[in-house]
Write a protein that holds these residues in place. Structure first.
Motif, PDB file in Angstrom:
ATOM      1  N   THR A   1     -11.892   4.447  -5.527  1.00  0.00           N
ATOM      2  CA  THR A   1     -11.593   3.419  -4.360  1.00  0.00           C
ATOM      3  C   THR A   1     -10.193   3.347  -4.469  1.00  0.00           C
ATOM      4  OG1 THR A   1     -13.743   2.706  -5.165  1.00  0.00           O
ATOM      5  CG2 THR A   1     -12.318   1.521  -3.716  1.00  0.00           C
ATOM      6  N   LEU A   2      -9.086   3.183  -5.265  1.00  0.00           N
ATOM      7  CA  LEU A   2      -7.802   2.794  -5.254  1.00  0.00           C
ATOM      8  C   LEU A   2      -7.412   3.792  -5.108  1.00  0.00           C
ATOM      9  CD1 LEU A   2      -7.505   0.123  -8.071  1.00  0.00           C
ATOM     10  CD2 LEU A   2      -7.310  -0.353  -5.562  1.00  0.00           C
ATOM     11  N   ALA A   3      -7.603   5.016  -5.158  1.00  0.00           N
ATOM     12  CA  ALA A   3      -6.904   6.294  -4.984  1.00  0.00           C
ATOM     13  C   ALA A   3      -7.002   6.836  -3.551  1.00  0.00           C
ATOM     14  CB  ALA A   3      -7.732   7.796  -5.876  1.00  0.00           C
ATOM     15  N   ASP A   4      -8.002   6.089  -2.645  1.00  0.00           N
ATOM     16  CA  ASP A   4      -7.868   6.231  -1.373  1.00  0.00           C
ATOM     17  C   ASP A   4      -7.393   5.124  -0.676  1.00  0.00           C
ATOM     18  OD1 ASP A   4      -9.527   8.698  -1.757  1.00  0.00           O
ATOM     19  OD2 ASP A   4     -11.346   7.647  -1.722  1.00  0.00           O
ATOM     20  N   THR A   5      -6.807   4.330  -1.351  1.00  0.00           N
ATOM     21  CA  THR A   5      -6.274   3.085  -0.702  1.00  0.00           C
ATOM     22  C   THR A   5      -4.657   3.068  -0.781  1.00  0.00           C
ATOM     23  OG1 THR A   5      -8.012   1.710  -1.762  1.00  0.00           O
ATOM     24  CG2 THR A   5      -6.273   0.445  -0.688  1.00  0.00           C
ATOM     25  N   THR A   6      -4.209   2.736   0.299  1.00  0.00           N
ATOM     26  CA  THR A   6      -2.607   2.522   0.599  1.00  0.00           C
ATOM     27  C   THR A   6      -2.179   0.984   0.292  1.00  0.00           C
ATOM     28  OG1 THR A   6      -2.721   2.111   2.930  1.00  0.00           O
ATOM     29  CG2 THR A   6      -2.530   4.268   2.353  1.00  0.00           C
ATOM     30  N   ALA A   7      -0.866   0.983   0.145  1.00  0.00           N
ATOM     31  CA  ALA A   7      -0.264  -0.356  -0.263  1.00  0.00           C
ATOM     32  C   ALA A   7      -0.562  -1.094   0.939  1.00  0.00           C
ATOM     33  CB  ALA A   7       1.215  -0.126  -0.408  1.00  0.00           C
ATOM     34  N   GLU A   8      -0.563  -0.585   2.394  1.00  0.00           N
ATOM     35  CA  GLU A   8      -0.634  -1.722   3.428  1.00  0.00           C
ATOM     36  C   GLU A   8      -2.108  -2.024   3.364  1.00  0.00           C
ATOM     37  OE1 GLU A   8       0.459   1.850   3.838  1.00  0.00           O
ATOM     38  OE2 GLU A   8       2.591   0.781   3.754  1.00  0.00           O
ATOM     39  N   ASP A   9      -3.132  -1.298   2.875  1.00  0.00           N
ATOM     40  CA  ASP A   9      -4.644  -1.828   2.727  1.00  0.00           C
ATOM     41  C   ASP A   9      -4.619  -3.055   2.023  1.00  0.00           C
ATOM     42  OD1 ASP A   9      -5.123   0.519   4.649  1.00  0.00           O
ATOM     43  OD2 ASP A   9      -5.934   1.932   2.743  1.00  0.00           O
ATOM     44  N   LEU A  10      -4.132  -3.027   0.963  1.00  0.00           N
ATOM     45  CA  LEU A  10      -4.191  -4.208   0.041  1.00  0.00           C
ATOM     46  C   LEU A  10      -3.201  -5.382   0.410  1.00  0.00           C
ATOM     47  CD1 LEU A  10      -3.966  -2.314  -3.424  1.00  0.00           C
ATOM     48  CD2 LEU A  10      -6.151  -3.135  -2.264  1.00  0.00           C
ATOM     49  N   SER A  11      -2.603  -5.421   1.634  1.00  0.00           N
ATOM     50  CA  SER A  11      -1.594  -6.447   1.771  1.00  0.00           C
ATOM     51  C   SER A  11      -2.367  -7.430   2.586  1.00  0.00           C
ATOM     52  CB  SER A  11      -0.444  -5.972   2.734  1.00  0.00           C
ATOM     53  OG  SER A  11      -0.969  -5.548   3.864  1.00  0.00           O
ATOM     54  N   GLY A  12      -2.089  -8.816   1.742  1.00  0.00           N
ATOM     55  CA  GLY A  12      -2.728  -9.868   2.275  1.00  0.00           C
ATOM     56  C   GLY A  12      -4.085 -10.215   1.975  1.00  0.00           C
ATOM     57  N   SER A  13      -4.614 -11.337   2.374  1.00  0.00           N
ATOM     58  CA  SER A  13      -6.049 -11.550   1.699  1.00  0.00           C
ATOM     59  C   SER A  13      -7.206 -10.683   2.446  1.00  0.00           C
ATOM     60  CB  SER A  13      -6.322 -13.186   1.886  1.00  0.00           C
ATOM     61  OG  SER A  13      -6.371 -13.494   3.390  1.00  0.00           O
ATOM     62  N   ILE A  14      -6.907 -10.506   3.531  1.00  0.00           N
ATOM     63  CA  ILE A  14      -7.986  -9.267   4.337  1.00  0.00           C
ATOM     64  C   ILE A  14      -8.222  -8.343   3.592  1.00  0.00           C
ATOM     65  CG2 ILE A  14      -8.394  -8.140   6.381  1.00  0.00           C
ATOM     66  CD1 ILE A  14      -6.940 -10.492   7.826  1.00  0.00           C
ATOM     67  N   GLY A  15      -6.789  -7.646   3.407  1.00  0.00           N
ATOM     68  CA  GLY A  15      -7.004  -6.448   2.641  1.00  0.00           C
ATOM     69  C   GLY A  15      -7.861  -6.521   1.132  1.00  0.00           C
TER      70      GLY A  15
ATOM     71  N   MET B   1      -0.624  -6.375  -8.392  1.00  0.00           N
ATOM     72  CA  MET B   1       0.486  -6.308  -8.166  1.00  0.00           C
ATOM     73  C   MET B   1       0.881  -4.632  -7.705  1.00  0.00           C
ATOM     74  SD  MET B   1       3.886  -6.763 -10.558  1.00  0.00           S
ATOM     75  CE  MET B   1       3.558  -5.086 -11.592  1.00  0.00           C
ATOM     76  N   VAL B   2       1.555  -4.567  -6.635  1.00  0.00           N
ATOM     77  CA  VAL B   2       1.768  -3.252  -6.046  1.00  0.00           C
ATOM     78  C   VAL B   2       3.353  -3.005  -6.197  1.00  0.00           C
ATOM     79  CG1 VAL B   2       1.915  -1.867  -3.964  1.00  0.00           C
ATOM     80  CG2 VAL B   2       0.027  -3.515  -4.334  1.00  0.00           C
ATOM     81  N   ALA B   3       3.735  -1.857  -6.840  1.00  0.00           N
ATOM     82  CA  ALA B   3       4.936  -1.618  -7.284  1.00  0.00           C
ATOM     83  C   ALA B   3       5.238  -0.179  -6.831  1.00  0.00           C
ATOM     84  CB  ALA B   3       5.299  -1.748  -8.798  1.00  0.00           C
ATOM     85  N   LYS B   4       6.641  -0.243  -6.250  1.00  0.00           N
ATOM     86  CA  LYS B   4       7.171   1.227  -5.931  1.00  0.00           C
ATOM     87  C   LYS B   4       7.557   2.079  -7.045  1.00  0.00           C
ATOM     88  CE  LYS B   4       8.118   0.330  -1.283  1.00  0.00           C
ATOM     89  NZ  LYS B   4       8.623   0.876   0.016  1.00  0.00           N
ATOM     90  N   MET B   5       7.221   3.307  -7.147  1.00  0.00           N
ATOM     91  CA  MET B   5       7.746   4.216  -8.321  1.00  0.00           C
ATOM     92  C   MET B   5       9.283   4.645  -8.257  1.00  0.00           C
ATOM     93  SD  MET B   5       4.321   6.082  -9.300  1.00  0.00           S
ATOM     94  CE  MET B   5       5.084   7.314 -10.244  1.00  0.00           C
TER      95      MET B   5
END
Length: 154
Positions: free
Chosen positions: A106-120, A150-154
């Protein structure tokens, strides 16, 4: 033929109106009055005490995964609330072999924008709830909560 056309239109309109009224009456007669009473009754929500909630909750801490956009990594912790102690035991047994792969895909198909905010986050929780419930042999998953993310850039 010209004298008959108004009569034909009138008859067709009459038949149509009679059919519509018949359908409305038929539906109103079929509806069970107990359904209306049941809809008016308040729904009782079972509130668990803190001790009971802890007994039926399983945690997955610090799950790490690259996101769909390979420049980002997510570190996330979950709390899974189940409906019974037996369901929690089954869930804990399946955590490594069934649940973690579902979360990973599920996370492999998700982008950082998809997880942003409470709606994501709510969307991810709902998606996991729908994907994990069919895997459980007994009981059901009641709630999925993201406890830390926590979403972090590599």
């Amino acid at each position: 033929m010209k004298k008959m056309l108004p009569w034909l239109i009138t008859i067709l309109l009459s038949i149509t109106l009679i059919a519509i009224v018949a359908i409305i009456l038929f539906r109103s007669l079929i509806n069970d009055p107990s359904d209306a009473e049941a809809a008016k009754k308040p729904v009782k929500i079972e509130v668990l005490s803190a001790k009971e909630r802890v007994e039926v909750t399983s945690e997955l801490k610090d799950f790490r995964r690259n996101l769909a956009d390979s420049k980002n990594v997510v570190i996330v912790s979950f709390a899974f609330q189940l409906d019974s102690k037996k369901a929690k035991e089954d869930f804990d047994k399946l955590l490594e072999i069934e649940i973690k792969p579902i979360i990973s895909r599920t996370l492999a198909d998700t982008t950082a924008e998809d997880l942003s905010g409470s709606i994501g986050e709510d969307a991810l929780e709902a998606k996991l709830l729908n994907l994990i419930n069919p895997v459980l042999p007994k009981g059901k998953l009641v709630k999925v909560e993201i406890t830390n993310i926590m979403v972090a850039k590599m």
